[in-house]
Design a protein around this motif. Structure first.
Motif, PDB file in Angstrom:
ATOM      1  N   UNK A   1      13.207   4.833  59.641  1.00 25.11           N
ATOM      2  CA  UNK A   1      12.563   4.698  58.265  1.00 25.11           C
ATOM      3  C   UNK A   1      13.417   3.498  57.549  1.00 25.11           C
ATOM      4  N   UNK A   2      14.801   3.644  57.885  1.00 16.22           N
ATOM      5  CA  UNK A   2      15.723   2.681  56.920  1.00 16.22           C
ATOM      6  C   UNK A   2      15.669   1.371  57.283  1.00 16.22           C
ATOM      7  N   UNK A   3      15.672   1.363  58.866  1.00 15.61           N
ATOM      8  CA  UNK A   3      15.732   0.029  59.543  1.00 15.61           C
ATOM      9  C   UNK A   3      14.393  -0.826  58.951  1.00 15.61           C
ATOM     10  N   UNK A   4      13.234  -0.233  59.293  1.00 18.27           N
ATOM     11  CA  UNK A   4      11.949  -0.959  58.578  1.00 18.27           C
ATOM     12  C   UNK A   4      11.845  -1.033  57.485  1.00 18.27           C
ATOM     13  N   UNK A   5      12.569  -0.292  56.384  1.00 16.79           N
ATOM     14  CA  UNK A   5      12.599  -0.447  55.158  1.00 16.79           C
ATOM     15  C   UNK A   5      13.473  -1.841  54.743  1.00 16.79           C
ATOM     16  N   UNK A   6      14.624  -2.053  55.359  1.00 13.09           N
ATOM     17  CA  UNK A   6      15.253  -3.181  55.232  1.00 13.09           C
ATOM     18  C   UNK A   6      14.485  -4.539  55.805  1.00 13.09           C
ATOM     19  N   UNK A   7      13.976  -4.152  56.743  1.00 14.93           N
ATOM     20  CA  UNK A   7      13.223  -5.400  57.408  1.00 14.93           C
ATOM     21  C   UNK A   7      11.987  -5.961  56.221  1.00 14.93           C
ATOM     22  N   UNK A   8      11.401  -4.799  56.083  1.00 17.62           N
ATOM     23  CA  UNK A   8      10.263  -5.089  55.162  1.00 17.62           C
ATOM     24  C   UNK A   8      10.626  -5.869  53.659  1.00 17.62           C
ATOM     25  N   UNK A   9      11.812  -5.208  53.311  1.00 15.65           N
ATOM     26  CA  UNK A   9      12.643  -5.883  51.890  1.00 15.65           C
ATOM     27  C   UNK A   9      12.849  -7.215  52.292  1.00 15.65           C
ATOM     28  N   UNK A  10      13.376  -7.492  53.408  1.00 18.50           N
ATOM     29  CA  UNK A  10      13.599  -9.033  53.850  1.00 18.50           C
ATOM     30  C   UNK A  10      12.347  -9.954  53.847  1.00 18.50           C
ATOM     31  N   UNK A  11      11.340  -9.487  54.306  1.00 19.06           N
ATOM     32  CA  UNK A  11       9.990 -10.047  54.706  1.00 19.06           C
ATOM     33  C   UNK A  11       9.371 -10.450  53.264  1.00 19.06           C
ATOM     34  N   UNK A  12       9.679  -9.290  52.455  1.00 25.40           N
ATOM     35  CA  UNK A  12       8.898  -9.379  51.102  1.00 25.40           C
ATOM     36  C   UNK A  12       9.687 -10.093  50.093  1.00 25.40           C
ATOM     37  N   UNK A  13      10.809 -10.605  50.414  1.00 17.26           N
ATOM     38  CA  UNK A  13      11.906 -11.330  49.413  1.00 17.26           C
ATOM     39  C   UNK A  13      12.204 -12.782  49.960  1.00 17.26           C
ATOM     40  N   UNK A  14      11.544 -13.125  51.240  1.00 17.62           N
ATOM     41  CA  UNK A  14      11.984 -14.089  51.830  1.00 17.62           C
ATOM     42  C   UNK A  14      10.602 -14.864  52.345  1.00 17.62           C
ATOM     43  N   UNK A  15       9.914 -15.450  51.626  1.00 24.63           N
ATOM     44  CA  UNK A  15       8.450 -15.829  52.016  1.00 24.63           C
ATOM     45  C   UNK A  15       8.369 -16.533  53.276  1.00 24.63           C
ATOM     46  N   UNK A  16       9.257 -17.403  53.543  1.00 26.44           N
ATOM     47  CA  UNK A  16       9.498 -18.021  54.585  1.00 26.44           C
ATOM     48  C   UNK A  16       9.425 -17.283  55.955  1.00 26.44           C
ATOM     49  N   UNK A  17      10.038 -16.046  55.972  1.00 23.88           N
ATOM     50  CA  UNK A  17      10.147 -14.989  57.146  1.00 23.88           C
ATOM     51  C   UNK A  17       8.834 -14.471  57.088  1.00 23.88           C
ATOM     52  N   UNK A  18       8.380 -14.085  55.956  1.00 20.44           N
ATOM     53  CA  UNK A  18       6.982 -13.404  56.018  1.00 20.44           C
ATOM     54  C   UNK A  18       5.954 -14.380  56.468  1.00 20.44           C
ATOM     55  N   UNK A  19       5.851 -15.483  56.256  1.00 19.75           N
ATOM     56  CA  UNK A  19       4.823 -16.419  56.783  1.00 19.75           C
ATOM     57  C   UNK A  19       5.137 -16.529  58.394  1.00 19.75           C
ATOM     58  N   UNK A  20       6.373 -16.808  58.797  1.00 22.98           N
ATOM     59  CA  UNK A  20       6.507 -16.800  60.238  1.00 22.98           C
ATOM     60  C   UNK A  20       5.976 -15.568  60.974  1.00 22.98           C
ATOM     61  N   UNK A  21       6.242 -14.568  60.333  1.00 17.52           N
ATOM     62  CA  UNK A  21       5.794 -13.190  60.892  1.00 17.52           C
ATOM     63  C   UNK A  21       4.220 -13.364  61.139  1.00 17.52           C
ATOM     64  N   UNK A  22       3.594 -13.870  60.065  1.00 21.67           N
ATOM     65  CA  UNK A  22       2.075 -13.710  59.994  1.00 21.67           C
ATOM     66  C   UNK A  22       1.374 -14.771  60.964  1.00 21.67           C
ATOM     67  N   UNK A  23       2.140 -15.985  60.969  1.00 18.65           N
ATOM     68  CA  UNK A  23       1.776 -17.267  61.621  1.00 18.65           C
ATOM     69  C   UNK A  23       2.020 -16.894  63.316  1.00 18.65           C
ATOM     70  N   UNK A  24       2.911 -16.184  63.565  1.00 22.06           N
ATOM     71  CA  UNK A  24       3.145 -16.136  65.022  1.00 22.06           C
ATOM     72  C   UNK A  24       3.338 -14.734  65.442  1.00 22.06           C
ATOM     73  N   UNK A  25       2.124 -13.923  65.480  1.00 24.04           N
ATOM     74  CA  UNK A  25       2.375 -12.597  65.744  1.00 24.04           C
ATOM     75  C   UNK A  25       2.823 -12.242  67.189  1.00 24.04           C
TER      76      UNK A  25
END
Length: 410
Positions: free
Chosen positions: A250-274
């Motif tokens: 629960x809390x590990x993934x919560x931290x991961x999602x927070x990072x992806x939602x506050x670091x656009x470059x990380x979110x873009x990388x996750x979406x572009x290279x599944x």
């Protein structure tokens, strides 16, 4: 007990540093631990509860050496009030966390079949079905949605119940107990009542499955008790932490999602290279500060020399996996999140014979959560400013208390 110590060179030992349990907002690294790493590689610390001081190892190589060395044991910890983070300390017989060899392997063997790669692969379709049902509800109700409340908390609890073999008729009350045990609301008394209810139910369930032939954990434990391989009290103490074990996901993934939602470059990388998300998840596991300060200590069973320091028999020793995962000698530019980092021998799931029993299951759930939420909720974004995301307080496991999100079409 008075603790006297010297270094191998006869120099004075490092001073004892107080290490408070800081309530940190966001995923930032504990500044006290950062200072201790600079002062290390071996320092001395005093945590908020218990007695005395303990050694702290922060270098990657020292952490691996200590956690692989049988001269450092966990069983002795249960007999002393050593300095610790937790205000209450009631280890139960059978707990893998405090078992040394050969008892550890004997206890772990009783449930190992439920946590293999093969078991996780077999479970994956059912876990996806559970997750899809939760996300269906989020999509149906529309934004905003608190993803912790709606998905990140109920999903691991439900999956663990599948693995453990909790009957459908009992799941609601077992879920209520586990939520209360891991909750920061209600206080110590409510948590203790929930533990009593949960452990009482576990005892009855293990007894009822003495002739169990199923591949769920409670059937495995009932059968092991029936064969005399583990005692009933041991089986109950072993099962409890496994039943509650979804908290880390629960809390590990919560931290991961927070990072992806506050670091656009990380979110873009996750979406572009599944196809490269596996490597990205390893880097996020390495980088996030999963816990407050440190976990469980070990006790030196004889004098041991560690990195120029004589650790005396009876000295408590903590290792920091968080610090090891930021060791610049192993992870160049360690404070940077690098999805191309290779190799990445992180220690997010521990090391040695206390390596996390549920690591494969936790990793499977993490992959399913990230993949499903990114694919089912296009344009996923925070529904509040990042500095308004509430983080857990007075807790040993760090993460956002709530993660209000919106997505495309909202």
């Amino acid at each position: 007990m008075t603790q006297e110590t010297t270094t191998l060179t006869g120099q004075s030992p490092p001073p004892v540093r107080d290490w408070p349990a800081l309530d940190l907002d966001g995923p930032r690294f504990d500044p006290v631990l950062a200072d201790l790493m600079r002062e290390g590689p071996l320092t001395r610390v005093r945590l908020p509860h218990g007695e005395g001081w303990a050694w702290l190892a922060t270098r990657y190589d020292d952490v691996k050496a200590i956690t692989n060395d049988p001269r450092f044991g966990r069983a002795e910890v249960t007999k002393r009030q050593i300095t610790r983070l937790a205000p209450h300390f009631k280890p139960r017989p059978g707990s893998l966390a405090f078992a040394d060899q050969p008892d550890h392997n004997r206890l772990r063997r009783a449930v190992a079949g439920a946590f293999t790669m093969g078991a996780a692969k077999k479970l994956r379709p059912r876990a996806q079905e559970i997750l899809d049902g939760l996300v269906d509800g989020v999509v149906r109700d529309g934004p905003p949605a608190d993803l912790v409340e709606r998905v990140l908390e109920p999903f691991p609890i439900a999956v663990v119940s599948e693995v453990m073999g909790v009957p459908a008729a009992d799941r609601e009350r077992v879920h209520a107990w586990t939520r209360q045990v891991i909750s920061t609301s209600g206080g110590a008394e409510a948590a203790e009542r929930a533990k009593q209810g949960l452990y009482g139910w576990i005892t009855e369930t293990v007894r009822a499955r003495a002739d169990g032939t199923g591949d769920d954990v409670y059937s495995m434990l009932g059968a092991a008790v029936g064969r005399g391989e583990v005692g009933e009290t041991e089986a109950v103490g072993l099962a409890g932490p496994l039943q509650i074990g979804g908290e880390a996901v629960t809390h590990n993934v919560g931290q991961m999602l927070y990072l992806l939602l506050t670091r656009p470059e990380l979110m873009a990388r996750m979406r572009e290279r599944p196809e490269a998300r596996g490597k990205a998840l390893d880097e996020l596991l390495r980088w996030i500060s999963h816990r407050t300060s440190v976990g469980l200590a070990r006790i030196a069973l004889e004098d041991v020399d560690v990195h120029g320091v004589r650790v005396r028999a009876g000295d408590p020793v903590y290792v920091s996996y968080l610090a090891a995962n930021r060791d610049p000698d192993v992870f160049p530019d360690p404070d940077r999140i690098d999805f191309d980092r290779d190799p990445n021998p992180h220690l997010a799931f521990g090391n040695g014979h206390h390596f996390c029993t549920g690591a494969v299951l936790a990793r499977t759930q993490t992959e399913l959560l990230v993949d499903t939420l990114l694919e089912r909720l296009p344009g996923l974004r925070l529904a509040v400013p990042a500095d308004q995301v509430a983080w857990r307080r007075k807790t040993m496991i760090r993460g956002p208390r709530a993660l209000p999100c919106a997505w495309s079409g909202s």
